[in-house]
Motif scaffolding. Sequence first.
Motif, short mmCIF file in Angstrom:
data_model
loop_
_atom_site.label_atom_id
_atom_site.label_comp_id
_atom_site.label_asym_id
_atom_site.label_seq_id
_atom_site.Cartn_x
_atom_site.Cartn_y
_atom_site.Cartn_z
N ARG A 192 -13.55 -6.82 -18.86
CA ARG A 192 -13.78 -8.16 -19.56
C ARG A 192 -12.65 -9.18 -19.27
O ARG A 192 -11.52 -8.35 -19.17
CB ARG A 192 -14.12 -7.86 -21.18
N VAL A 194 -10.48 -12.59 -20.30
CA VAL A 194 -10.10 -13.45 -21.19
C VAL A 194 -8.94 -14.53 -20.40
O VAL A 194 -8.11 -13.92 -20.25
CB VAL A 194 -9.61 -13.00 -22.59
N ARG A 218 -17.87 -10.58 -16.61
CA ARG A 218 -17.74 -11.14 -18.09
C ARG A 218 -16.38 -11.85 -18.59
O ARG A 218 -15.36 -10.98 -18.81
CB ARG A 218 -17.86 -9.92 -19.21
N ARG A 220 -14.55 -15.10 -20.66
CA ARG A 220 -14.23 -15.98 -21.63
C ARG A 220 -12.99 -16.91 -21.22
O ARG A 220 -11.85 -16.44 -21.24
CB ARG A 220 -14.31 -15.56 -23.15
N ASN A 221 -13.45 -18.13 -21.20
CA ASN A 221 -12.21 -19.13 -20.96
C ASN A 221 -11.62 -19.98 -22.09
O ASN A 221 -12.66 -20.48 -22.89
CB ASN A 221 -12.61 -20.17 -19.85
#
Length: 256
Positions: A192, A194, A218, A220-221
Amino acid sequence: MLRGAALETGWATVRLAGLPLDLAVRGARQVTGWLRGEHEDEDPLPDCTDVSGLPVMFVHGLADRASIFSRLRGGLRDCGAGPLLTASYNAYHPDIPAAARELGEQVAQVRARTGGRPVCVVGHSLGGLIARYYVQRLGGDVHVPLVITLATPHGGTAMAQWTPVYPLLRQLCPGSPLLAELDEPCVGCRTRFVCFYSDLDEAVVPANRARLDHPDLRARNVLVHGVGHLMLPLHQPVIDEVRALLAETAELPLAG
Protein backbone atom coordinates in the motif's frame (compact mmCIF):
# COMPACT_ATOMS: atom_id res chain seq x y z
CA MET A 1 1.97 30.20 1.66
CA LEU A 2 4.44 33.10 2.19
CA ARG A 3 5.62 31.63 5.50
CA GLY A 4 6.11 28.25 3.83
CA ALA A 5 8.13 29.82 1.03
CA ALA A 6 10.33 31.67 3.54
CA LEU A 7 11.00 28.53 5.57
CA GLU A 8 11.79 26.55 2.43
CA THR A 9 14.18 29.24 1.20
CA GLY A 10 16.02 29.31 4.52
CA TRP A 11 16.32 25.53 4.72
CA ALA A 12 17.38 25.24 1.09
CA THR A 13 20.07 27.89 1.62
CA VAL A 14 21.52 25.94 4.54
CA ARG A 15 21.47 22.67 2.60
CA LEU A 16 22.94 24.15 -0.57
CA ALA A 17 25.70 25.85 1.38
CA GLY A 18 26.83 22.55 2.84
CA LEU A 19 26.07 20.37 -0.17
CA PRO A 20 29.43 20.60 -2.04
CA LEU A 21 31.38 19.65 1.09
CA ASP A 22 28.84 16.97 2.01
CA LEU A 23 29.03 15.30 -1.41
CA ALA A 24 32.82 15.63 -1.49
CA VAL A 25 33.20 13.96 1.91
CA ARG A 26 30.69 11.24 1.01
CA GLY A 27 32.45 10.59 -2.30
CA ALA A 28 35.87 10.47 -0.64
CA ARG A 29 34.61 7.92 1.89
CA GLN A 30 33.14 5.77 -0.86
CA VAL A 31 36.33 5.88 -2.95
CA THR A 32 38.39 4.98 0.13
CA GLY A 33 36.03 2.11 0.85
CA TRP A 34 36.28 0.80 -2.70
CA LEU A 35 40.09 0.93 -2.55
CA ARG A 36 40.02 -1.03 0.70
CA GLY A 37 37.40 -3.44 -0.59
CA GLU A 38 34.91 -2.23 2.00
CA HIS A 39 31.22 -1.30 1.66
CA GLU A 40 30.27 1.99 3.28
CA ASP A 41 27.21 1.74 5.50
CA GLU A 42 25.85 5.11 6.58
CA ASP A 43 23.85 3.60 9.40
CA PRO A 44 25.05 0.05 10.30
CA LEU A 45 22.14 -2.17 11.27
CA PRO A 46 21.96 -2.51 15.06
CA ASP A 47 21.07 -5.64 16.95
CA CYS A 48 17.29 -5.79 16.58
CA THR A 49 16.68 -9.00 18.51
CA ASP A 50 15.11 -7.33 21.53
CA VAL A 51 13.00 -4.82 19.57
CA SER A 52 9.46 -6.03 19.02
CA GLY A 53 7.94 -3.18 16.99
CA LEU A 54 7.33 -2.71 13.28
CA PRO A 55 10.67 -2.16 11.50
CA VAL A 56 10.82 1.08 9.49
CA MET A 57 13.49 2.01 6.96
CA PHE A 58 14.03 5.61 5.85
CA VAL A 59 15.44 6.34 2.38
CA HIS A 60 16.71 9.89 1.81
CA GLY A 61 17.01 11.75 -1.48
CA LEU A 62 20.08 12.13 -3.67
CA ALA A 63 21.30 15.48 -2.31
CA ASP A 64 20.33 14.77 1.29
CA ARG A 65 21.32 12.59 4.20
CA ALA A 66 19.80 10.75 7.15
CA SER A 67 19.36 13.99 9.12
CA ILE A 68 16.39 14.96 6.91
CA PHE A 69 14.40 12.39 8.93
CA SER A 70 15.60 13.42 12.42
CA ARG A 71 12.42 15.24 13.39
CA LEU A 72 10.21 12.56 11.85
CA ARG A 73 12.04 9.80 13.74
CA GLY A 74 11.59 11.74 16.96
CA GLY A 75 7.86 11.94 16.34
CA LEU A 76 7.48 8.16 16.02
CA ARG A 77 8.26 7.25 19.61
CA ASP A 78 5.76 4.94 21.31
CA CYS A 79 3.61 4.31 18.23
CA GLY A 80 4.54 0.65 17.77
CA ALA A 81 7.20 1.38 15.16
CA GLY A 82 10.79 0.27 15.60
CA PRO A 83 13.58 -0.34 15.07
CA LEU A 84 13.91 2.87 13.01
CA LEU A 85 16.70 2.45 10.46
CA THR A 86 18.23 4.48 7.65
CA ALA A 87 18.88 2.74 4.35
CA SER A 88 22.19 3.63 2.70
CA TYR A 89 22.85 3.70 -1.01
CA ASN A 90 25.69 4.81 -3.22
CA ALA A 91 25.05 8.43 -4.26
CA TYR A 92 26.95 7.71 -7.49
CA HIS A 93 24.83 4.73 -8.55
CA PRO A 94 24.35 4.51 -12.31
CA ASP A 95 20.57 4.19 -11.97
CA ILE A 96 17.54 3.76 -9.72
CA PRO A 97 17.23 -0.04 -10.21
CA ALA A 98 20.77 -0.50 -8.82
CA ALA A 99 19.89 1.59 -5.75
CA ALA A 100 16.63 -0.38 -5.38
CA ARG A 101 18.53 -3.68 -5.39
CA GLU A 102 20.75 -2.33 -2.62
CA LEU A 103 17.65 -1.33 -0.65
CA GLY A 104 16.30 -4.86 -1.13
CA GLU A 105 19.45 -6.35 0.36
CA GLN A 106 19.11 -4.13 3.43
CA VAL A 107 15.42 -4.97 3.87
CA ALA A 108 16.37 -8.67 3.77
CA GLN A 109 18.98 -8.06 6.48
CA VAL A 110 16.44 -6.27 8.67
CA ARG A 111 13.93 -9.10 8.26
CA ALA A 112 16.59 -11.66 9.15
CA ARG A 113 17.44 -9.73 12.32
CA THR A 114 13.82 -9.19 13.42
CA GLY A 115 12.51 -12.72 13.09
CA GLY A 116 11.11 -12.22 9.58
CA ARG A 117 8.93 -9.23 10.41
CA PRO A 118 7.73 -7.11 7.44
CA VAL A 119 9.42 -3.72 6.96
CA CYS A 120 7.72 -0.41 6.20
CA VAL A 121 9.63 2.12 4.08
CA VAL A 122 9.50 5.93 4.23
CA GLY A 123 11.18 7.67 1.30
CA HIS A 124 11.80 11.36 0.67
CA SER A 125 12.19 12.66 -2.90
CA LEU A 126 14.32 10.20 -4.92
CA GLY A 127 14.25 7.83 -1.94
CA GLY A 128 10.54 7.23 -2.48
CA LEU A 129 11.12 6.30 -6.13
CA ILE A 130 13.86 3.84 -5.11
CA ALA A 131 11.43 2.25 -2.64
CA ARG A 132 8.68 2.11 -5.25
CA TYR A 133 10.93 0.42 -7.82
CA TYR A 134 11.97 -2.15 -5.23
CA VAL A 135 8.45 -3.18 -4.27
CA GLN A 136 6.91 -2.83 -7.74
CA ARG A 137 9.60 -4.31 -9.98
CA LEU A 138 11.87 -6.43 -7.75
CA GLY A 139 9.32 -8.38 -5.71
CA GLY A 140 9.71 -6.25 -2.60
CA ASP A 141 5.93 -6.17 -2.07
CA VAL A 142 6.33 -9.57 -0.36
CA HIS A 143 8.39 -7.91 2.38
CA VAL A 144 6.99 -4.35 2.55
CA PRO A 145 3.32 -3.80 3.46
CA LEU A 146 3.49 0.01 3.37
CA VAL A 147 5.53 2.63 1.49
CA ILE A 148 5.16 6.28 2.47
CA THR A 149 6.61 8.79 0.01
CA LEU A 150 7.29 12.46 0.70
CA ALA A 151 7.72 14.82 -2.28
CA THR A 152 8.65 11.94 -4.59
CA PRO A 153 8.55 12.65 -8.37
CA HIS A 154 6.45 9.60 -9.29
CA GLY A 155 5.67 11.19 -12.65
CA GLY A 156 9.11 12.75 -13.03
CA THR A 157 9.93 16.44 -12.82
CA ALA A 158 10.64 19.11 -15.42
CA MET A 159 13.59 20.19 -13.26
CA ALA A 160 15.46 17.02 -14.30
CA GLN A 161 15.58 18.29 -17.88
CA TRP A 162 17.92 21.08 -16.73
CA THR A 163 20.32 18.83 -14.82
CA PRO A 164 23.68 17.61 -16.14
CA VAL A 165 23.69 14.43 -18.21
CA TYR A 166 23.78 11.96 -15.33
CA PRO A 167 21.92 8.64 -15.77
CA LEU A 168 20.17 8.60 -12.41
CA LEU A 169 18.90 12.16 -12.72
CA ARG A 170 17.89 11.70 -16.35
CA GLN A 171 15.61 8.89 -15.16
CA LEU A 172 13.55 11.57 -13.41
CA CYS A 173 12.67 13.29 -16.69
CA PRO A 174 8.96 12.93 -17.55
CA GLY A 175 8.50 10.04 -20.00
CA SER A 176 11.90 8.47 -19.28
CA PRO A 177 12.29 4.69 -19.89
CA LEU A 178 12.51 4.17 -16.11
CA LEU A 179 9.18 5.93 -15.48
CA ALA A 180 7.63 4.10 -18.44
CA GLU A 181 8.70 0.84 -16.81
CA LEU A 182 7.00 1.85 -13.57
CA ASP A 183 3.83 2.62 -15.55
CA GLU A 184 3.69 -0.98 -16.77
CA PRO A 185 1.05 -3.34 -15.29
CA CYS A 186 1.85 -4.75 -11.85
CA VAL A 187 -1.30 -6.69 -11.02
CA GLY A 188 -1.20 -8.24 -7.57
CA CYS A 189 1.31 -5.84 -6.01
CA ARG A 190 0.59 -6.15 -2.28
CA THR A 191 2.17 -2.96 -1.00
CA ARG A 192 0.00 0.00 0.00
CA PHE A 193 1.29 3.48 -0.88
CA VAL A 194 0.56 6.78 0.83
CA CYS A 195 2.09 9.73 -1.06
CA PHE A 196 2.41 13.21 0.43
CA TYR A 197 2.87 16.01 -2.07
CA SER A 198 2.88 19.80 -1.83
CA ASP A 199 1.57 22.68 -3.90
CA LEU A 200 4.77 24.60 -3.01
CA ASP A 201 7.26 21.98 -4.18
CA GLU A 202 10.02 23.72 -6.11
CA ALA A 203 11.81 20.47 -7.03
CA VAL A 204 8.87 18.45 -8.39
CA VAL A 205 7.48 20.48 -11.29
CA PRO A 206 4.57 20.52 -11.80
CA ALA A 207 3.70 19.58 -8.22
CA ASN A 208 1.05 17.01 -9.16
CA ARG A 209 3.81 14.76 -10.54
CA ALA A 210 4.44 13.78 -6.91
CA ARG A 211 1.09 11.96 -6.99
CA LEU A 212 1.05 8.22 -7.59
CA ASP A 213 -1.74 7.27 -9.99
CA HIS A 214 -1.43 3.69 -11.20
CA PRO A 215 -4.45 1.43 -11.83
CA ASP A 216 -2.78 -1.63 -10.26
CA LEU A 217 -1.48 0.05 -7.10
CA ARG A 218 -3.32 0.80 -3.87
CA ALA A 219 -2.25 4.41 -3.49
CA ARG A 220 -3.61 7.35 -1.51
CA ASN A 221 -2.35 10.83 -2.37
CA VAL A 222 -2.29 13.50 0.33
CA LEU A 223 -1.98 17.16 -0.71
CA VAL A 224 -0.13 19.39 1.77
CA HIS A 225 -0.60 23.14 1.28
CA GLY A 226 2.17 25.72 1.50
CA VAL A 227 5.10 23.45 2.40
CA GLY A 228 8.21 23.14 0.24
CA HIS A 229 10.17 20.11 -0.95
CA LEU A 230 12.74 20.10 1.86
CA MET A 231 10.32 21.08 4.62
CA LEU A 232 7.80 18.31 3.97
CA PRO A 233 9.54 15.70 6.23
CA LEU A 234 9.75 18.38 8.98
CA HIS A 235 6.12 19.48 8.80
CA GLN A 236 4.31 18.50 12.01
CA PRO A 237 0.93 17.56 10.43
CA VAL A 238 2.80 15.24 8.03
CA ILE A 239 4.72 13.71 10.95
CA ASP A 240 1.44 13.17 12.82
CA GLU A 241 -0.14 11.41 9.85
CA VAL A 242 2.93 9.23 9.22
CA ARG A 243 2.83 8.27 12.89
CA ALA A 244 -0.85 7.31 12.62
CA LEU A 245 -0.20 5.25 9.46
CA LEU A 246 2.63 3.30 11.07
CA ALA A 247 0.67 2.77 14.29
CA GLU A 248 -2.26 1.44 12.26
CA THR A 249 0.01 -0.88 10.25
CA ALA A 250 1.76 -2.14 13.39
CA GLU A 251 -1.61 -3.31 14.75
CA LEU A 252 -2.49 -5.33 11.66
CA PRO A 253 -1.93 -9.11 11.59
CA LEU A 254 0.94 -8.99 9.09
CA ALA A 255 2.04 -12.07 7.23
CA GLY A 256 5.75 -12.75 7.52
